[in-house]
Design a protein around this motif. Sequence first.
Motif, PDB file in Angstrom:
ATOM      1  N   LEU A 127      -3.567   0.069   3.269  1.00 17.66           N
ATOM      2  CA  LEU A 127      -3.013  -0.303   1.965  1.00 17.66           C
ATOM      3  C   LEU A 127      -3.765   0.370   0.832  1.00 17.66           C
ATOM      4  CD1 LEU A 127      -2.245  -4.126   2.295  1.00 17.66           C
ATOM      5  CD2 LEU A 127      -0.607  -2.297   1.870  1.00 17.66           C
ATOM      6  N   VAL A 128      -5.084   0.439   0.953  1.00 21.27           N
ATOM      7  CA  VAL A 128      -5.898   1.080  -0.085  1.00 21.27           C
ATOM      8  C   VAL A 128      -5.523   2.553  -0.202  1.00 21.27           C
ATOM      9  CG1 VAL A 128      -8.251   1.685  -0.763  1.00 21.27           C
ATOM     10  CG2 VAL A 128      -7.782  -0.554   0.244  1.00 21.27           C
ATOM     11  N   ARG A 129      -5.324   3.200   0.938  1.00 23.24           N
ATOM     12  CA  ARG A 129      -4.975   4.628   0.921  1.00 23.24           C
ATOM     13  C   ARG A 129      -3.595   4.866   0.323  1.00 23.24           C
ATOM     14  NH1 ARG A 129      -4.712   6.614   6.291  1.00 23.24           N
ATOM     15  NH2 ARG A 129      -5.040   4.588   7.255  1.00 23.24           N
ATOM     16  N   ILE A 130      -2.647   3.954   0.594  1.00 23.68           N
ATOM     17  CA  ILE A 130      -1.305   4.100   0.029  1.00 23.68           C
ATOM     18  C   ILE A 130      -1.326   3.862  -1.482  1.00 23.68           C
ATOM     19  CG2 ILE A 130       1.025   3.129   0.007  1.00 23.68           C
ATOM     20  CD1 ILE A 130       0.424   4.932   2.384  1.00 23.68           C
ATOM     21  N   TYR A 131      -2.075   2.853  -1.916  1.00 20.09           N
ATOM     22  CA  TYR A 131      -2.186   2.595  -3.352  1.00 20.09           C
ATOM     23  C   TYR A 131      -2.864   3.761  -4.077  1.00 20.09           C
ATOM     24  CZ  TYR A 131      -0.484  -2.207  -3.583  1.00 20.09           C
ATOM     25  OH  TYR A 131       0.313  -3.316  -3.577  1.00 20.09           O
TER      26      TYR A 131
END
Length: 291
Positions: A127-131
Motif C-alpha cells: 500500500l505504501v508503494r502504491i500511494y
Amino acid sequence: MNFTQLNYSYFQTDTRKKLNLFVFLFPATLWLIFFFIFPLSIVLVYSFLERGTYGGVSWILTVENYQRLVNPIYWTVFFRSLYLAFLTTFACLLVGYPLAFFIATRPPQWRNIFLLLTIIPFWTNFLVRIYAWIVLLRSEGVINIIIQSLGISNEPLELLFNSFAVSVGLIYGYLPFMILPLYSTIEKFNFSLIEASHDLGANDWRTFTRIVLPLTYRGIVAGSLLVFIPAVGEFVTPDILGGAKTLMMGNLVQSQFLAARNWPFGSVLSIVMMAIVLLPIIIYFRVSEEK
C-alpha cells in the motif's frame, strides 16, 4: 526364498510405501479441503441463493444472480480487467526478460546483488508503494514537474486516476514476479548452444527465436501466470490509482460483499473470476504435457 515369500515381501514394501505417501500427503490434503474446497463450496452454494433483507443470504434457491451477468456493465468490467491483466503481463515480460537475461549472465557475486535489488520492494508494504505513485503521477507530482521543466508540455498531464495510472501500478507491482521465474530458467540455460548456433551461421535473432526462446518457455509461462492471475483480481491498485473511473473485477467483487452486501451476486462474480483465472492454468498444463 520361494515365490510366496518374495511376493509377501514385495507386498509389505508396497504397503509401506503407500502408507508413507499417505502420511506425507495427509496434511496438505487436509489443508486443501478446509481452506480451498470448503470455502469454494460455500461460495458456490451462496451463488444460488437470494440476497437477505439486510444483507447476507436468504436460503431460497434462485438462478437470478447468474442472469444478471447479461448486463453489459459487468462485461465491460470483465473485459477491462482482462485487457489490463494482459497488458501488465506483456509489459512485465517485455521488461523482465532482458533484465532476467542480464542478471543471469553476470558473475555470481553480481547476480546476488541484482537479485537483492529486485526483491527489495517487497520489504516495504504494498500500500505504501502504491500511494507513493500518487506523489509521482499527480498534477503537481515529480513527473509533471520534470515534463514541464523540460518544455515538453506547458500544462500538467492527466496521469492519475485513469487506466494509465492503474497500468503503471500493476506493472510496477508485479514485475518481480516475472523476473524471478525467468532468471531461474535462464540461469540453467546452456549458453554453449548460442555459440554453436553462431558457428552454424545463424544470426542473433534466429538464435534467439529458435534456441533461447523455446528452451526458456517454462520460465515465460510461469512468470506470465504469476503476473496474470493476481492482476485479473487486483482491487487495491485500481481503487487507489484509478479512483472510481477504472473498476476491475476485484473492485466489483469487493463492492458487492462490503458496500452492497449482496453476497450471492458477489459469489457469482467470484466464480466467474476464478473461471477466468483457471483458463490460463489449464493451458499451461496442456502445453507442459505436450512438451
